[in-house]
Scaffold this motif. Structure first.
Motif, PDB file in Angstrom:
ATOM      1  N   UNK A  85     -11.529  12.107 -10.102  1.00 10.29           N
ATOM      2  CA  UNK A  85     -11.023  13.280  -9.806  1.00 10.29           C
ATOM      3  C   UNK A  85      -9.568  13.345  -9.596  1.00 10.29           C
ATOM      4  N   UNK A  86      -8.808  11.975  -8.645  1.00 12.06           N
ATOM      5  CA  UNK A  86      -7.751  12.148  -8.357  1.00 12.06           C
ATOM      6  C   UNK A  86      -7.031  11.744  -9.584  1.00 12.06           C
ATOM      7  N   UNK A  87      -7.241  10.682 -10.328  1.00 12.19           N
ATOM      8  CA  UNK A  87      -6.791  10.510 -11.652  1.00 12.19           C
ATOM      9  C   UNK A  87      -6.594  11.675 -12.442  1.00 12.19           C
ATOM     10  N   UNK A  88      -7.503  12.437 -12.731  1.00 20.17           N
ATOM     11  CA  UNK A  88      -7.381  13.907 -13.548  1.00 20.17           C
ATOM     12  C   UNK A  88      -6.459  14.651 -12.901  1.00 20.17           C
ATOM     13  N   UNK A  89      -6.408  14.917 -11.646  1.00 27.72           N
ATOM     14  CA  UNK A  89      -5.299  15.723 -10.794  1.00 27.72           C
ATOM     15  C   UNK A  89      -4.079  15.419 -11.364  1.00 27.72           C
ATOM     16  N   UNK A  90      -3.729  14.110 -11.351  1.00 24.70           N
ATOM     17  CA  UNK A  90      -2.441  13.433 -11.165  1.00 24.70           C
ATOM     18  C   UNK A  90      -2.034  13.131 -12.737  1.00 24.70           C
ATOM     19  N   UNK A  91      -2.828  13.740 -13.932  1.00 24.64           N
ATOM     20  CA  UNK A  91      -2.552  13.063 -14.939  1.00 24.64           C
ATOM     21  C   UNK A  91      -1.139  13.504 -15.607  1.00 24.64           C
ATOM     22  N   UNK A  92      -0.687  14.333 -14.956  1.00 23.30           N
ATOM     23  CA  UNK A  92       0.803  14.543 -15.256  1.00 23.30           C
ATOM     24  C   UNK A  92       1.996  13.460 -15.036  1.00 23.30           C
ATOM     25  N   UNK A 112       0.673  -1.322   0.141  1.00 21.65           N
ATOM     26  CA  UNK A 112      -0.084  -0.003   0.088  1.00 21.65           C
ATOM     27  C   UNK A 112       0.622   1.207   0.100  1.00 21.65           C
ATOM     28  N   UNK A 113       0.777   2.169  -0.855  1.00 22.86           N
ATOM     29  CA  UNK A 113       1.649   3.305  -1.179  1.00 22.86           C
ATOM     30  C   UNK A 113       1.003   4.355  -2.111  1.00 22.86           C
ATOM     31  N   UNK A 114       0.977   5.689  -1.775  1.00 19.08           N
ATOM     32  CA  UNK A 114       0.329   6.719  -2.374  1.00 19.08           C
ATOM     33  C   UNK A 114       1.289   6.848  -3.753  1.00 19.08           C
ATOM     34  N   UNK A 115       2.450   6.506  -3.862  1.00 28.18           N
ATOM     35  CA  UNK A 115       3.347   6.760  -5.135  1.00 28.18           C
ATOM     36  C   UNK A 115       2.744   6.063  -6.083  1.00 28.18           C
ATOM     37  N   UNK A 116       3.167   6.413  -7.365  1.00 25.68           N
ATOM     38  CA  UNK A 116       2.883   5.734  -8.789  1.00 25.68           C
ATOM     39  C   UNK A 116       4.226   4.920  -9.191  1.00 25.68           C
ATOM     40  N   UNK A 117       5.294   5.317  -8.787  1.00 31.15           N
ATOM     41  CA  UNK A 117       6.522   4.453  -9.433  1.00 31.15           C
ATOM     42  C   UNK A 117       6.832   3.553  -8.415  1.00 31.15           C
ATOM     43  N   UNK A 118       6.491   2.164  -8.671  1.00 28.38           N
ATOM     44  CA  UNK A 118       7.045   0.981  -7.704  1.00 28.38           C
ATOM     45  C   UNK A 118       8.277   0.569  -8.181  1.00 28.38           C
ATOM     46  N   UNK A 119       9.251  -0.085  -7.192  1.00 26.65           N
ATOM     47  CA  UNK A 119      10.383  -0.682  -7.662  1.00 26.65           C
ATOM     48  C   UNK A 119      10.282  -1.740  -8.604  1.00 26.65           C
ATOM     49  N   UNK A 120      11.081  -2.346  -9.069  1.00 26.74           N
ATOM     50  CA  UNK A 120      10.815  -3.595 -10.075  1.00 26.74           C
ATOM     51  C   UNK A 120      10.354  -4.642  -9.077  1.00 26.74           C
ATOM     52  N   UNK A 121       9.572  -5.710  -9.627  1.00 24.76           N
ATOM     53  CA  UNK A 121       9.204  -6.836  -8.809  1.00 24.76           C
ATOM     54  C   UNK A 121       8.144  -6.312  -7.653  1.00 24.76           C
ATOM     55  N   UNK A 122       7.514  -5.340  -7.871  1.00 27.29           N
ATOM     56  CA  UNK A 122       6.631  -4.723  -6.902  1.00 27.29           C
ATOM     57  C   UNK A 122       5.566  -3.998  -7.615  1.00 27.29           C
ATOM     58  N   UNK A 123       4.298  -3.850  -7.162  1.00 27.08           N
ATOM     59  CA  UNK A 123       3.059  -2.968  -7.338  1.00 27.08           C
ATOM     60  C   UNK A 123       2.619  -2.369  -6.432  1.00 27.08           C
TER      61      UNK A 123
END
Length: 353
Positions: free
Chosen positions: A305-312, A281-292
């Motif tokens: 709304x969140x996906x729209x706000x974070x579209x960059x 469980x993590x708020x970040x988008x970039x996970x290390x290799x072998x993890x999601x």
């Protein structure tokens, strides 16, 4: 034959050439121009590319080649450029700084510049330097007017009119400073996400495995994060991922798995894992290799709304009838020519130079 037609035809011929190299088999076809000169040589370049970068497995190399073979046909190329103002401006010299995270990741920019009638100055990543110069040489053979329009360099870039640069968020800051006086497209880190609603089929999760694991998750179109409803049971997710379990036999992937698992355990993070994939469980988008990473949501509108706000930060959203412009499960690594990285229309940029 006007120039744009001849360029389209050259890339169509390149597509036919690449069609000989698929994950099912590598087989020499009849009637491919200059095949005696290039077929064995390209086989050799594939071998060198895999030796130089062990993330570039034979399977992933051929998957990338197959994708380009399918894209580079006259129908796709003409559909792609039909509404664009191609070749209306004078020829410019466009520099491309390429990433090296997946095989031929810079090819779309290379194609865009040449199709637009400009010259290209390419600075490749040391992680992916074998395939493109060879394919450029093939293009020069099928269309001699490209000679002198394609230059590869390892030196500091100079003598260019515009630049397309892809890198990390850190290098992007440097690029933005360094190239501020020139027209530019500067791409930063992006990741892809999947929205799980609980209504997914077994097949959806099998397909999602391809979005997660293709290229070992190193591409910006690779799913590195999932959004799941509150209280979600991850059993279905892990069952779908199991199809990819042999990935752990790749030594480099296994080393990353062991290392990241140790880091998580020492930090006392809660993780779920199945022997080849960890979820956290993590708020970040970039996970290390072998993890999601995963994040819970309890309201679909808030998530939209969140996906729209974070579209960059997001390249693709994988979902099933959840949001506009979503991508179907299993399809992130099959972009069309008109699926632009970061949503920036490269042809439009090049037409205005």
């Amino acid at each position: 034959m006007d120039s744009i037609k001849s360029r389209l035809e050259a890339f169509n011929k390149l597509g036919n050439f690449l069609n000989q190299f698929s994950s099912k088999e590598i087989k020499k076809h009849e009637n491919i121009p200059h095949n005696d000169l290039f077929f064995d040589g390209f086989k050799h370049q594939l071998k060198l590319a895999g030796e130089a970068n062990t993330w570039f497995t034979n399977d992933n190399l051929l998957f990338a080649i197959e994708g380009w073979a399918k894209s580079l046909n006259t129908e796709n190329l003409e559909k792609w450029i039909q509404n664009e103002n191609i070749g209306s401006n004078e020829e410019k010299n466009v520099a491309i700084i390429m990433a090296g995270n997946i095989p031929l990741v810079g090819f779309h920019d290379f194609l865009s510049v040449l199709i637009s009638g400009h010259s290209v100055l390419v600075k490749q990543s040391s992680n992916d330097k074998h395939l493109l110069p060879f394919l450029a040489k093939y293009l020069e053979f099928v269309l001699p007017e490209l000679k002198g329009k394609i230059i590869f360099t390892e030196e500091k870039l100079s003598g260019f009119d515009a630049v397309i640069a892809t890198g990390s968020n850190n290098t992007a800051r440097y690029f933005e400073y360094y190239f501020k006086g020139k027209p530019n497209i500067i791409r930063k880190n992006r990741n892809s996400v999947a929205v799980i609603t609980g209504n997914e089929s077994e097949n959806d999760f099998n397909n999602l495995g391809e979005d997660v694991f293709r290229y070992f998750g190193l591409g910006c179109r690779s799913v590195s994060k999932i959004f799941v409803p509150k209280g979600y049971d991850f059993d279905h997710f892990f069952k779908g991922m199991y199809k990819q379990h042999e990935i752990i036999n790749n030594v480099k992937y296994a080393n990353n798995y062991d290392y990241n698992k140790a880091v998580y355990l020492m930090s006392e993070f809660d993780i779920l894992e199945n022997g080849f994939l960890m979820i956290k469980e993590d708020a970040s988008y970039a996970s290390p290799i072998a993890s999601v990473f995963y994040e819970y949501y309890d309201n679909e509108d808030n998530l939209k709304n969140k996906l729209h706000d974070d579209k960059e930060q997001i390249q693709c959203i994988v979902a099933n009838n959840f949001i506009e412009n979503e991508i179907a499960f299993g399809q992130t690594q099959h972009p069309k020519l008109w699926d632009y990285a970061d949503g920036v229309n490269t042809l439009e940029f090049l037409a205005k130079l």
